[in-house]
Design a protein around this motif. Structure first.
Motif, PDB file in Angstrom:
ATOM      1  N   UNK A  93       0.829  -1.205   0.000  1.00 10.31           N
ATOM      2  CA  UNK A  93       0.000   0.000   0.000  1.00 10.31           C
ATOM      3  C   UNK A  93       0.858   1.247   0.000  1.00 10.31           C
ATOM      4  N   UNK A  94       0.200   2.388  -0.293  1.00  7.41           N
ATOM      5  CA  UNK A  94       0.770   3.715  -0.137  1.00  7.41           C
ATOM      6  C   UNK A  94      -0.100   4.422   0.886  1.00  7.41           C
ATOM      7  N   UNK A  95       0.485   5.240   1.739  1.00  5.35           N
ATOM      8  CA  UNK A  95      -0.280   5.931   2.775  1.00  5.35           C
ATOM      9  C   UNK A  95      -0.351   7.418   2.438  1.00  5.35           C
ATOM     10  N   UNK A  96      -1.552   7.972   2.564  1.00  6.56           N
ATOM     11  CA  UNK A  96      -1.770   9.390   2.325  1.00  6.56           C
ATOM     12  C   UNK A  96      -2.387  10.019   3.554  1.00  6.56           C
ATOM     13  N   UNK A  97      -1.917  11.205   3.912  1.00  9.53           N
ATOM     14  CA  UNK A  97      -2.540  11.997   4.965  1.00  9.53           C
ATOM     15  C   UNK A  97      -3.668  12.791   4.321  1.00  9.53           C
ATOM     16  N   UNK A  98      -4.846  12.772   4.954  1.00  4.03           N
ATOM     17  CA  UNK A  98      -6.013  13.476   4.411  1.00  4.03           C
ATOM     18  C   UNK A  98      -6.624  14.359   5.492  1.00  4.03           C
ATOM     19  N   UNK A  99      -7.392  15.360   5.051  1.00  4.76           N
ATOM     20  CA  UNK A  99      -8.034  16.271   5.999  1.00  4.76           C
ATOM     21  C   UNK A  99      -9.290  15.679   6.621  1.00  4.76           C
ATOM     22  N   UNK A 100     -10.100  14.993   5.813  1.00  4.45           N
ATOM     23  CA  UNK A 100     -11.395  14.492   6.270  1.00  4.45           C
ATOM     24  C   UNK A 100     -11.558  13.061   5.773  1.00  4.45           C
ATOM     25  N   UNK A 101     -11.253  12.104   6.617  1.00  5.98           N
ATOM     26  CA  UNK A 101     -11.253  10.691   6.248  1.00  5.98           C
ATOM     27  C   UNK A 101     -12.605  10.229   5.723  1.00  5.98           C
ATOM     28  N   UNK A 141      -5.151   5.577   4.406  1.00  6.60           N
ATOM     29  CA  UNK A 141      -5.577   6.946   4.640  1.00  6.60           C
ATOM     30  C   UNK A 141      -5.435   7.257   6.118  1.00  6.60           C
ATOM     31  N   UNK A 142      -4.879   8.410   6.425  1.00  2.00           N
ATOM     32  CA  UNK A 142      -4.682   8.812   7.817  1.00  2.00           C
ATOM     33  C   UNK A 142      -5.171  10.245   8.004  1.00  2.00           C
ATOM     34  N   UNK A 143      -6.099  10.397   8.943  1.00  2.00           N
ATOM     35  CA  UNK A 143      -6.590  11.710   9.314  1.00  2.00           C
ATOM     36  C   UNK A 143      -6.017  12.032  10.684  1.00  2.00           C
ATOM     37  N   UNK A 144      -5.227  13.107  10.740  1.00  2.00           N
ATOM     38  CA  UNK A 144      -4.639  13.506  12.014  1.00  2.00           C
ATOM     39  C   UNK A 144      -5.709  14.152  12.881  1.00  2.00           C
TER      40      UNK A 144
END
Length: 146
Positions: A93-101, A141-144
């Motif tokens: 996989x590839x991981x992306x940081x997103x604003x609104x999961x 997908x990662x939402x901080x």
């Protein structure tokens, strides 16, 4: 001598349009698309008589890129098993940081994406999930959390 950057990750696909649409919906921008007509590419990848179309997508205002390639000749080879689980050897996989999961998941579902497992909270730092998109491409997908 040190590594300077990672330029891109290559994903070989069958349906170039569907995968482009998936990553554009995720928030990437299409930089360019077309046939790869440079014969030097054959020497780099170790294949002869190559005919392929490529597309380059980039993260807006960021250094990350994904290169997509559709091989017309020679034909792409399908790995086994087709829906490989997370413990399969290789890049998973590839991981992306997103604003609104939740918003991203909803928009990607319109492109055939589905959750691999479930959305989980990692302490009070992130909400995380894996999504399987077209061509069985898995993105994390990662939402901080603030």
């Amino acid at each position: 001598m040190a590594i300077r950057r990672m330029d891109n990750v290559l994903i070989v696909v069958e349906d170039l349009d569907a995968v482009i649409a998936f990553f554009v919906e995720l928030g990437m921008e299409l930089e360019g698309r077309g046939p790869l007509e440079w014969r030097g590419a054959e020497r780099v990848i170790g294949l002869d008589n190559v005919q392929q179309d490529v597309a380059m997508l980039r993260i807006p205002d960021g250094p990350g890129r994904i290169e997509l390639a559709k091989f017309h000749k020679p034909r792409a080879i399908t790995p086994e098993p087709k829906d490989a689980p997370a413990n399969t050897l290789g890049i998973r996989r590839m991981m992306f940081a997103v604003d609104d999961l939740d918003d991203v998941i909803a928009r990607l579902r319109d492109h055939g994406a589905e959750l691999v497992g479930e959305v989980v909270r990692y302490e009070n730092i992130y909400r995380l999930c894996y999504v399987r998109g077209p061509e069985n491409i898995i993105v994390g997908l990662a939402e901080e959390l603030s």
